[in-house]
Design a protein around this motif. Sequence first.
Motif, short mmCIF file in Angstrom:
data_model
loop_
_atom_site.label_atom_id
_atom_site.label_comp_id
_atom_site.label_asym_id
_atom_site.label_seq_id
_atom_site.Cartn_x
_atom_site.Cartn_y
_atom_site.Cartn_z
N ARG A 1 0.76 -0.95 -0.11
CA ARG A 1 0.12 0.16 0.06
C ARG A 1 0.84 1.13 -0.15
N ASP A 2 0.33 2.15 -1.22
CA ASP A 2 1.28 3.86 -0.91
C ASP A 2 0.49 4.14 -0.09
N PHE A 3 1.38 5.52 -0.09
CA PHE A 3 1.06 5.92 1.21
C PHE A 3 1.65 8.21 0.58
N ARG A 4 1.04 9.07 0.55
CA ARG A 4 1.23 10.28 0.35
C ARG A 4 0.49 11.64 0.89
N THR A 5 1.52 12.64 0.60
CA THR A 5 0.87 13.57 1.25
C THR A 5 0.97 14.88 0.14
N GLU A 6 0.50 16.18 0.51
CA GLU A 6 0.52 17.00 -1.19
C GLU A 6 1.67 17.81 -1.25
N LEU A 7 2.99 17.24 0.30
CA LEU A 7 4.39 17.95 0.43
C LEU A 7 5.07 16.84 -0.12
N ASP A 8 4.86 16.16 -1.09
CA ASP A 8 6.08 15.18 -2.05
C ASP A 8 6.51 14.20 -1.30
N THR A 9 5.40 14.18 0.97
CA THR A 9 6.18 13.20 1.46
C THR A 9 5.69 11.68 0.95
N GLN A 10 6.49 10.71 0.96
CA GLN A 10 5.92 9.67 0.46
C GLN A 10 5.67 8.12 1.29
N ALA A 11 5.34 7.36 1.52
CA ALA A 11 5.82 6.61 2.36
C ALA A 11 4.87 4.94 1.73
#
Length: 205
Positions: free
Chosen positions: A81-91
């Motif tokens: 599962r991928d995660f992301r924020t609006e500030l280009d931080t990804q997990a």
Amino acid sequence: MRTFRTALLTAAAAGLAVTALTPTPAAAAPAPAPVLPKFLAAGELPASLTPWTAGPVRQGVPQEGSLCTAGIAPAAGARYRDFRTELDTQARQTITVATTTARAEKLAADLRAALETCLDRLKEQDPGLEGEAFHHGGIDIEEGAHLYSIDTSHPEAGSTDIGLYSVGRDGRAVTVVEWGQMGELDGAPLEGFRKTTRTAVAKLY
């Protein structure tokens, strides 16, 4: 003749009665579906300036990214599962369920070894790359988890990136959690990531 015919009809009727009274074997109950390990929710990742968004759970192993651990976990029994924020931080979280506990132990060891040697391998591929890698110790949760960071920079491009990684295991399930953004280790939420890792392993089963 009439007596013989009557006897046949009586016997046939008796046979039908016996058949009707004979219980039919019950159909075997379907085997219960295996319990799948649970993934992190978006709100369980380290705090960020903008909210995390969780993608769908996908089958197999990721085709892109995960440079440090690519090719280690088999596609069979794996989901991510991928995660992301609006500030280009990804997990990203990847979970693999091995066929045996022994194979899960080996997979966890292989993943840890891949993280411990990742920076050296990246430097071999890109001689202009600089960086530092650290093992931040273990977490006492289920069969254990370990935390790592890889801080890289490319002086020619003027870019710096920080990645946090963890490997944890509960029985036959092994999880890898990855977090990354531009910046350096000083600005990374190491303690928040430690808490996220603890939650990830606790949620497996």
